[in-house]
Motif scaffolding. Structure first.
Motif, mmCIF file in Angstrom:
data_model
loop_
_atom_site.group_PDB
_atom_site.id
_atom_site.type_symbol
_atom_site.label_atom_id
_atom_site.label_comp_id
_atom_site.label_asym_id
_atom_site.label_seq_id
_atom_site.Cartn_x
_atom_site.Cartn_y
_atom_site.Cartn_z
ATOM 1 N N GLN A 37 -13.389 -27.749 8.941
ATOM 2 C CA GLN A 37 -12.087 -27.936 9.589
ATOM 3 C C GLN A 37 -12.267 -28.360 11.042
ATOM 4 O O GLN A 37 -11.556 -29.227 11.544
ATOM 5 C CB GLN A 37 -11.267 -26.658 9.514
ATOM 6 C CG GLN A 37 -10.732 -26.349 8.139
ATOM 7 C CD GLN A 37 -9.988 -25.029 8.105
ATOM 8 O OE1 GLN A 37 -9.909 -24.314 9.103
ATOM 9 N NE2 GLN A 37 -9.428 -24.704 6.947
ATOM 10 N N LEU A 38 -13.223 -27.737 11.726
ATOM 11 C CA LEU A 38 -13.490 -28.083 13.120
ATOM 12 C C LEU A 38 -13.970 -29.520 13.238
ATOM 13 O O LEU A 38 -13.524 -30.266 14.109
ATOM 14 C CB LEU A 38 -14.530 -27.127 13.712
ATOM 15 C CG LEU A 38 -14.950 -27.385 15.153
ATOM 16 C CD1 LEU A 38 -13.767 -27.211 16.086
ATOM 17 C CD2 LEU A 38 -16.076 -26.460 15.550
ATOM 18 N N GLN A 39 -14.879 -29.924 12.340
ATOM 19 C CA GLN A 39 -15.378 -31.302 12.376
ATOM 20 C C GLN A 39 -14.270 -32.300 12.101
ATOM 21 O O GLN A 39 -14.190 -33.345 12.746
ATOM 22 C CB GLN A 39 -16.517 -31.479 11.372
ATOM 23 C CG GLN A 39 -17.801 -30.793 11.789
ATOM 24 C CD GLN A 39 -18.872 -30.887 10.705
ATOM 25 O OE1 GLN A 39 -18.621 -31.339 9.602
ATOM 26 N NE2 GLN A 39 -20.079 -30.448 11.044
ATOM 27 N N SER A 40 -13.391 -31.992 11.149
ATOM 28 C CA SER A 40 -12.296 -32.918 10.849
ATOM 29 C C SER A 40 -11.320 -32.986 12.013
ATOM 30 O O SER A 40 -10.814 -34.067 12.340
ATOM 31 C CB SER A 40 -11.575 -32.511 9.569
ATOM 32 O OG SER A 40 -10.895 -31.281 9.754
ATOM 33 N N ALA A 41 -11.078 -31.859 12.673
ATOM 34 C CA ALA A 41 -10.189 -31.864 13.834
ATOM 35 C C ALA A 41 -10.807 -32.677 14.969
ATOM 36 O O ALA A 41 -10.118 -33.453 15.642
ATOM 37 C CB ALA A 41 -9.903 -30.433 14.294
ATOM 38 N N GLN A 42 -12.109 -32.522 15.174
ATOM 39 C CA GLN A 42 -12.786 -33.296 16.213
ATOM 40 C C GLN A 42 -12.779 -34.776 15.879
ATOM 41 O O GLN A 42 -12.568 -35.615 16.747
ATOM 42 C CB GLN A 42 -14.220 -32.805 16.388
ATOM 43 C CG GLN A 42 -14.342 -31.478 17.101
ATOM 44 C CD GLN A 42 -15.789 -30.986 17.170
ATOM 45 O OE1 GLN A 42 -16.650 -31.464 16.451
ATOM 46 N NE2 GLN A 42 -16.029 -30.010 18.022
ATOM 47 N N ALA A 43 -12.992 -35.111 14.613
ATOM 48 C CA ALA A 43 -12.988 -36.513 14.199
ATOM 49 C C ALA A 43 -11.604 -37.127 14.402
ATOM 50 O O ALA A 43 -11.479 -38.267 14.861
ATOM 51 C CB ALA A 43 -13.407 -36.629 12.738
ATOM 52 N N THR A 44 -10.570 -36.365 14.078
ATOM 53 C CA THR A 44 -9.205 -36.852 14.275
ATOM 54 C C THR A 44 -8.924 -37.083 15.753
ATOM 55 O O THR A 44 -8.374 -38.121 16.138
ATOM 56 C CB THR A 44 -8.197 -35.838 13.714
ATOM 57 O OG1 THR A 44 -8.493 -35.605 12.344
ATOM 58 C CG2 THR A 44 -6.777 -36.342 13.848
ATOM 59 N N ARG A 45 -9.325 -36.135 16.579
ATOM 60 C CA ARG A 45 -9.102 -36.262 18.018
ATOM 61 C C ARG A 45 -9.888 -37.432 18.576
ATOM 62 O O ARG A 45 -9.378 -38.211 19.370
ATOM 63 C CB ARG A 45 -9.482 -34.955 18.719
ATOM 64 C CG ARG A 45 -9.173 -34.956 20.199
ATOM 65 C CD ARG A 45 -9.434 -33.605 20.856
ATOM 66 N NE ARG A 45 -10.814 -33.211 20.724
ATOM 67 C CZ ARG A 45 -11.223 -32.041 20.209
ATOM 68 N NH1 ARG A 45 -10.353 -31.175 19.805
ATOM 69 N NH2 ARG A 45 -12.498 -31.756 20.131
ATOM 70 N N GLU A 46 -11.141 -37.587 18.129
ATOM 71 C CA GLU A 46 -11.964 -38.687 18.616
ATOM 72 C C GLU A 46 -11.427 -40.029 18.141
ATOM 73 O O GLU A 46 -11.448 -41.000 18.885
ATOM 74 C CB GLU A 46 -13.410 -38.496 18.168
ATOM 75 C CG GLU A 46 -14.133 -37.393 18.906
ATOM 76 C CD GLU A 46 -15.530 -37.125 18.373
ATOM 77 O OE1 GLU A 46 -15.921 -37.783 17.382
ATOM 78 O OE2 GLU A 46 -16.216 -36.269 18.940
ATOM 79 N N SER A 47 -10.927 -40.089 16.898
ATOM 80 C CA SER A 47 -10.392 -41.360 16.405
ATOM 81 C C SER A 47 -9.125 -41.731 17.160
ATOM 82 O O SER A 47 -8.893 -42.906 17.438
ATOM 83 C CB SER A 47 -10.127 -41.289 14.905
ATOM 84 O OG SER A 47 -9.062 -40.407 14.620
ATOM 85 N N ALA A 48 -8.301 -40.752 17.492
ATOM 86 C CA ALA A 48 -7.098 -41.030 18.279
ATOM 87 C C ALA A 48 -7.488 -41.530 19.667
ATOM 88 O O ALA A 48 -6.917 -42.501 20.177
ATOM 89 C CB ALA A 48 -6.227 -39.784 18.383
ATOM 90 N N GLN A 49 -8.462 -40.889 20.268
ATOM 91 C CA GLN A 49 -8.920 -41.317 21.593
ATOM 92 C C GLN A 49 -9.571 -42.693 21.515
ATOM 93 O O GLN A 49 -9.354 -43.534 22.387
ATOM 94 C CB GLN A 49 -9.912 -40.289 22.142
ATOM 95 C CG GLN A 49 -10.334 -40.551 23.570
ATOM 96 C CD GLN A 49 -11.284 -39.464 24.075
ATOM 97 O OE1 GLN A 49 -11.820 -38.682 23.309
ATOM 98 N NE2 GLN A 49 -11.486 -39.443 25.374
ATOM 99 N N LEU A 50 -10.323 -42.935 20.461
ATOM 100 C CA LEU A 50 -10.969 -44.233 20.279
ATOM 101 C C LEU A 50 -9.929 -45.336 20.111
ATOM 102 O O LEU A 50 -10.064 -46.416 20.702
ATOM 103 C CB LEU A 50 -11.899 -44.184 19.067
ATOM 104 C CG LEU A 50 -12.696 -45.442 18.762
ATOM 105 C CD1 LEU A 50 -13.653 -45.748 19.924
ATOM 106 C CD2 LEU A 50 -13.476 -45.280 17.487
ATOM 107 N N SER A 51 -8.888 -45.078 19.339
ATOM 108 C CA SER A 51 -7.852 -46.098 19.152
ATOM 109 C C SER A 51 -7.113 -46.367 20.464
ATOM 110 O O SER A 51 -6.792 -47.513 20.782
ATOM 111 C CB SER A 51 -6.870 -45.683 18.060
ATOM 112 O OG SER A 51 -6.131 -44.549 18.459
#
Length: 135
Positions: A60-74
């Motif tokens: 769950q933590l990894q998916s939350a980090q990936a979501t946050r990073e993808s939003a920041q990346l976009s």
């Protein structure tokens, strides 16, 4: 030195007795009659459950980090595209203004040359005459 050891032993004994009394009153603690084998089995089961929970939370933590990073990346990609477009517009605008200014100077110079030619033609009178000072 012995007095310290005796005091420490007394404190530990009182603490253990108070803890045992509290455990027997609460009823949620494990009974003391369980065999060591059953306690080990229970602890191994709790360990497996804890590891499973830890893995789930880790995912769950990894998916939350990936979501946050993808939003920041976009957001960063959008900003990069916006800045690239702004740079291109600025460079095109500067090039257009420079060419316009260069063309404007060329037209001004051609106009001045044309006016000077016309003034020269009209000043001579338009016909040939003999020069007076040669006589």
């Amino acid at each position: 030195m012995r007095l310290r050891q005796l005091c420490l032993l007394a404190v530990l004994t009182l603490g253990a007795m108070a803890q045992a009394e509290e455990a027997s009153n609460s009823g949620s603690a494990t009974p003391l009659s369980l065999s060591p084998h059953s306690q080990v089995t229970e602890l191994q089961q709790r360990l497996k459950e804890s590891e499973g929970l830890r893995e789930e939370l880790s995912k769950q933590l990894q998916s939350a980090q990936a979501t946050r990073e993808s939003a920041q990346l976009s957001r960063l990609r959008q900003e990069n595209q916006r800045l690239a477009q702004q740079l291109k517009e600025t460079q095109d605008g500067a090039l257009t203004r420079w060419l316009t200014e260069q063309q404007q100077w060329f037209v001004t110079g051609a106009g001045v040359a044309l006016i000077a030619l016309l003034c020269g033609i009209f000043a001579s009178g338009g016909h040939r005459r003999r020069r007076q000072w040669l006589n």
